[in-house]
Design a protein around this motif. Structure first.
Motif, PDB file in Angstrom:
ATOM      1  N   ASP A 181       0.832  -1.218   0.000  1.00 54.66           N
ATOM      2  CA  ASP A 181       0.000   0.000   0.000  1.00 54.66           C
ATOM      3  C   ASP A 181       0.860   1.258   0.000  1.00 54.66           C
ATOM      4  N   LEU A 182       0.296   2.327  -0.537  1.00 56.16           N
ATOM      5  CA  LEU A 182       0.953   3.626  -0.423  1.00 56.16           C
ATOM      6  C   LEU A 182       0.832   4.151   1.007  1.00 56.16           C
ATOM      7  N   GLY A 183       1.773   5.007   1.379  1.00 60.20           N
ATOM      8  CA  GLY A 183       1.731   5.649   2.692  1.00 60.20           C
ATOM      9  C   GLY A 183       2.002   7.142   2.555  1.00 60.20           C
ATOM     10  N   LEU A 184       1.649   7.868   3.616  1.00 59.13           N
ATOM     11  CA  LEU A 184       1.921   9.307   3.614  1.00 59.13           C
ATOM     12  C   LEU A 184       2.257   9.761   5.038  1.00 59.13           C
ATOM     13  N   TRP A 185       3.327   9.157   5.566  1.00 56.32           N
ATOM     14  CA  TRP A 185       3.737   9.546   6.915  1.00 56.32           C
ATOM     15  C   TRP A 185       5.171  10.055   6.958  1.00 56.32           C
ATOM     16  N   ASN A 186       5.857  10.127   5.801  1.00 53.12           N
ATOM     17  CA  ASN A 186       7.207  10.684   5.864  1.00 53.12           C
ATOM     18  C   ASN A 186       7.512  11.537   4.626  1.00 53.12           C
ATOM     19  N   ARG A 187       8.666  12.172   4.652  1.00 55.77           N
ATOM     20  CA  ARG A 187       9.015  13.158   3.640  1.00 55.77           C
ATOM     21  C   ARG A 187       9.231  12.520   2.259  1.00 55.77           C
ATOM     22  N   ALA A 188       9.838  11.330   2.250  1.00 60.99           N
ATOM     23  CA  ALA A 188      10.095  10.678   0.955  1.00 60.99           C
ATOM     24  C   ALA A 188       8.770  10.367   0.265  1.00 60.99           C
ATOM     25  N   GLN A 189       7.787   9.905   1.041  1.00 65.76           N
ATOM     26  CA  GLN A 189       6.463   9.629   0.467  1.00 65.76           C
ATOM     27  C   GLN A 189       5.821  10.930  -0.015  1.00 65.76           C
ATOM     28  N   GLU A 190       5.942  11.967   0.809  1.00 61.66           N
ATOM     29  CA  GLU A 190       5.323  13.256   0.441  1.00 61.66           C
ATOM     30  C   GLU A 190       5.902  13.767  -0.882  1.00 61.66           C
ATOM     31  N   ASP A 191       7.218  13.662  -1.038  1.00 61.46           N
ATOM     32  CA  ASP A 191       7.850  14.147  -2.276  1.00 61.46           C
ATOM     33  C   ASP A 191       7.356  13.353  -3.487  1.00 61.46           C
ATOM     34  N   ALA A 192       7.243  12.032  -3.312  1.00 61.38           N
ATOM     35  CA  ALA A 192       6.785  11.202  -4.437  1.00 61.38           C
ATOM     36  C   ALA A 192       5.306  11.484  -4.742  1.00 61.38           C
ATOM     37  N   HIS A 193       4.510  11.707  -3.716  1.00 59.45           N
ATOM     38  CA  HIS A 193       3.102  12.059  -3.931  1.00 59.45           C
ATOM     39  C   HIS A 193       2.981  13.422  -4.631  1.00 59.45           C
ATOM     40  N   ALA A 194       3.904  14.329  -4.307  1.00 58.35           N
ATOM     41  CA  ALA A 194       3.870  15.650  -4.959  1.00 58.35           C
ATOM     42  C   ALA A 194       4.101  15.484  -6.462  1.00 58.35           C
ATOM     43  N   ARG A 195       5.000  14.553  -6.804  1.00 59.34           N
ATOM     44  CA  ARG A 195       5.238  14.291  -8.228  1.00 59.34           C
ATOM     45  C   ARG A 195       3.962  13.753  -8.882  1.00 59.34           C
ATOM     46  N   LEU A 196       3.288  12.837  -8.184  1.00 54.03           N
ATOM     47  CA  LEU A 196       2.047  12.256  -8.722  1.00 54.03           C
ATOM     48  C   LEU A 196       0.964  13.315  -8.905  1.00 54.03           C
ATOM     49  N   ALA A 197       0.779  14.142  -7.876  1.00 55.35           N
ATOM     50  CA  ALA A 197      -0.264  15.175  -7.941  1.00 55.35           C
ATOM     51  C   ALA A 197       0.043  16.134  -9.086  1.00 55.35           C
ATOM     52  N   GLY A 198       1.336  16.473  -9.231  1.00 59.92           N
ATOM     53  CA  GLY A 198       1.732  17.378 -10.319  1.00 59.92           C
ATOM     54  C   GLY A 198       1.477  16.755 -11.680  1.00 59.92           C
ATOM     55  N   LEU A 199       1.734  15.469 -11.789  1.00 60.77           N
ATOM     56  CA  LEU A 199       1.509  14.769 -13.064  1.00 60.77           C
ATOM     57  C   LEU A 199       0.027  14.817 -13.437  1.00 60.77           C
ATOM     58  N   ILE A 200      -0.838  14.477 -12.496  1.00 57.06           N
ATOM     59  CA  ILE A 200      -2.286  14.459 -12.779  1.00 57.06           C
ATOM     60  C   ILE A 200      -2.749  15.856 -13.180  1.00 57.06           C
ATOM     61  N   SER A 201      -2.298  16.876 -12.451  1.00 57.28           N
ATOM     62  CA  SER A 201      -2.684  18.262 -12.786  1.00 57.28           C
ATOM     63  C   SER A 201      -2.188  18.642 -14.166  1.00 57.28           C
ATOM     64  N   SER A 202      -0.951  18.256 -14.476  1.00 58.66           N
ATOM     65  CA  SER A 202      -0.374  18.673 -15.761  1.00 58.66           C
ATOM     66  C   SER A 202      -1.121  18.047 -16.931  1.00 58.66           C
ATOM     67  N   LEU A 203      -1.851  16.964 -16.669  1.00 60.50           N
ATOM     68  CA  LEU A 203      -2.599  16.290 -17.729  1.00 60.50           C
ATOM     69  C   LEU A 203      -4.047  16.757 -17.774  1.00 60.50           C
ATOM     70  N   GLY A 204      -4.369  17.796 -17.002  1.00 56.02           N
ATOM     71  CA  GLY A 204      -5.673  18.454 -17.124  1.00 56.02           C
ATOM     72  C   GLY A 204      -6.718  17.998 -16.133  1.00 56.02           C
ATOM     73  N   SER A 205      -6.383  17.016 -15.288  1.00 54.99           N
ATOM     74  CA  SER A 205      -7.372  16.532 -14.318  1.00 54.99           C
ATOM     75  C   SER A 205      -7.081  17.149 -12.946  1.00 54.99           C
ATOM     76  N   VAL A 206      -7.972  16.884 -12.014  1.00 55.67           N
ATOM     77  CA  VAL A 206      -7.775  17.358 -10.637  1.00 55.67           C
ATOM     78  C   VAL A 206      -7.290  16.175  -9.801  1.00 55.67           C
ATOM     79  N   PRO A 207      -6.171  16.349  -9.078  1.00 58.61           N
ATOM     80  CA  PRO A 207      -5.651  15.233  -8.280  1.00 58.61           C
ATOM     81  C   PRO A 207      -6.313  15.143  -6.904  1.00 58.61           C
ATOM     82  N   GLY A 208      -6.804  13.954  -6.572  1.00 56.62           N
ATOM     83  CA  GLY A 208      -7.364  13.695  -5.243  1.00 56.62           C
ATOM     84  C   GLY A 208      -6.630  12.541  -4.604  1.00 56.62           C
ATOM     85  N   ILE A 209      -6.727  12.457  -3.276  1.00 53.55           N
ATOM     86  CA  ILE A 209      -6.111  11.328  -2.565  1.00 53.55           C
ATOM     87  C   ILE A 209      -7.050  10.848  -1.481  1.00 53.55           C
ATOM     88  N   GLN A 210      -7.081   9.526  -1.293  1.00 49.04           N
ATOM     89  CA  GLN A 210      -7.884   8.936  -0.222  1.00 49.04           C
ATOM     90  C   GLN A 210      -6.950   8.527   0.916  1.00 49.04           C
TER      91      GLN A 210
END
Ligand SMILES: Cc1cc2nc3c(=O)[nH]c(=O)nc-3n(C[C@H](O)[C@H](O)[C@H](O)COP(=O)(O)O)c2cc1C
Length: 367
Positions: free
Chosen positions: A79-108
């Protein structure tokens, strides 16, 4: 914060604005675990390709899967996690990718509670032994299945810790650039375990009446709403019925939805079941749509429906009839990332935002 624009007549390819977020259409990629995280819950290139292709496919909102707020909150080690900086940085890349492709990024964000600590689905979905996994937490020391080792019943210190884990993961999600946050209160995971009398056997102020059972989940919502920017939407996925005798029913869920709305939740994502094994779920096309309609009307809150939404005209009709504001698509989207484009073609919707600029010539006549 007021809602904006939810006329009953809006269809699948009409936009929707919630707080400051403008969705180009009402097709949502439902959160779906890929069980493919790298070491320690970090997103991998698989997530880039998987979520990037769904964003290119034209969905207005793309959700990253259930993401654990702590190591023990995960369902599996994949599973993905979001409790440390390395995860946060990788999630930032994901959110940026989704935005750059015209969609809105959400996370559960999620906590698996007593259902955590299992092998991957393709390795049997079996409980990991205490040596392979940390502690499982739950409202009561009752395992999900009789042959699993019992979880530990949470005390106040555990509740404080989990509340802080959600607050911290929420802050990380905001910093990473996600624009919609959903908390997982369904499918038998920790908060559903608190809400459902089938898993919550406590005799303190966190068990017994519905009000008591909702006390801890609502406390987490309060912390998350406080940490999540006021101009960004907060969704909650509920299992609105338990499909088992003595479990949650739709009247309970109307009450829960109305408490959630009062606590600043913008949309109730209507799903069902999975708090106890062996329920009989009458899975038929669009089987949560009428629940979404009831909650939308009775609790006066935005809703979405999820579950076997496959045909574009049925989804469009459900939204236009006022049953829900968004359609979450799961398995059909795994089979076809271009589900939204095909749906738009089927419905004759000509929303230009569906087609990324480099693909626009696909709709033009060429010699
Ligand atoms: C591979 C897979 C992973 C899933 N992971 C999640 C998840 O992370 N969070 C969640 O709330 N639901 C999860 N679900 C449930 C889906 O979001 C959705 O509610 C369900 O598949 C029903 O919708 P569908 O009939 O359109 O597939 C998952 C479903 C699948 C197929």
């Amino acid at each position: 914060m007021p809602y904006v624009g939810t006329a009953d007549s809006a269809g699948l390819f009409d936009g929707l604005s919630i707080r400051s977020v403008d969705l180009a259409n009402r097709v949502v990629v439902s959160p779906m675990c890929m069980y493919s995280a790298g070491t320690d819950g970090v997103p991998t290139p698989w997530h880039d390709v998987h979520l990037g292709s769904r964003a290119v496919g034209g969905a207005g909102l793309v959700f990253v899967e259930a993401t654990g707020v702590s190591p023990d909150a995960r369902i599996t080690l994949g599973d993905l996690g979001l409790w440390n900086r390395a995860q946060e940085d990788a999630h930032a890349r994901l959110a940026g990718l989704i935005s750059s492709l015209g969609s809105v990024p959400g996370i559960q964000l999620a906590h698996a509670g007593r259902k955590g600590g299992r092998t991957l689905p393709w390795e049997g979905n079996l409980p990991l032994s205490p040596g392979q996994w940390g502690e499982r937490l739950a409202p009561s020391a009752v395992p999900f299945k009789p042959d699993w080792s019992p979880p530990r019943a949470m005390d106040r210190t555990d509740m404080d810790a989990v509340t802080e884990q959600f607050r911290s993961a929420t802050e990380r999600a905001a910093r990473a650039g996600f624009r919609v946050l959903e908390l997982h209160f369904g499918h038998g995971y920790l908060f559903h375990q608190f809400l459902s009398p089938l898993a919550n056997h406590r005799d303190d102020e966190y068990g017994g009446t519905l009000e008591n059972r909702a006390r801890f989940p609502l406390r987490v919502i309060e912390a998350v709403r406080d940490a999540w920017p006021a101009d960004l939407p907060l969704f909650v996925r509920l299992s609105v019925v338990d499909w088992a005798p003595g479990g949650l029913d739709i009247d309970d869920s109307i009450q829960i939805a109305s408490w959630l709305k009062d606590a600043g939740v913008d949309l109730i994502d209507c799903s069902s079941g999975a708090v106890v094994p062996g329920e009989s779920i009458p899975e038929a096309p669009m089987y949560h749509v009428e629940f979404a309609r009831t909650i939308r009307r009775s609790a006066d809150v935005l809703t979405s429906a999820v579950g076997k939404i496959i045909a574009a005209d049925e989804a469009d009709g459900a939204l236009r009839s006022g049953a829900a504001d968004l359609a979450f698509i799961g398995r059909a989207m795994l089979k076809d990332p271009y589900w939204p484009r095909r749906a738009a073609d089927a419905l004759g919707a000509t929303n230009e935002l569906l087609v990324p600029l480099p693909y626009r010539r696909s709709t033009q006549h060429l010699p």
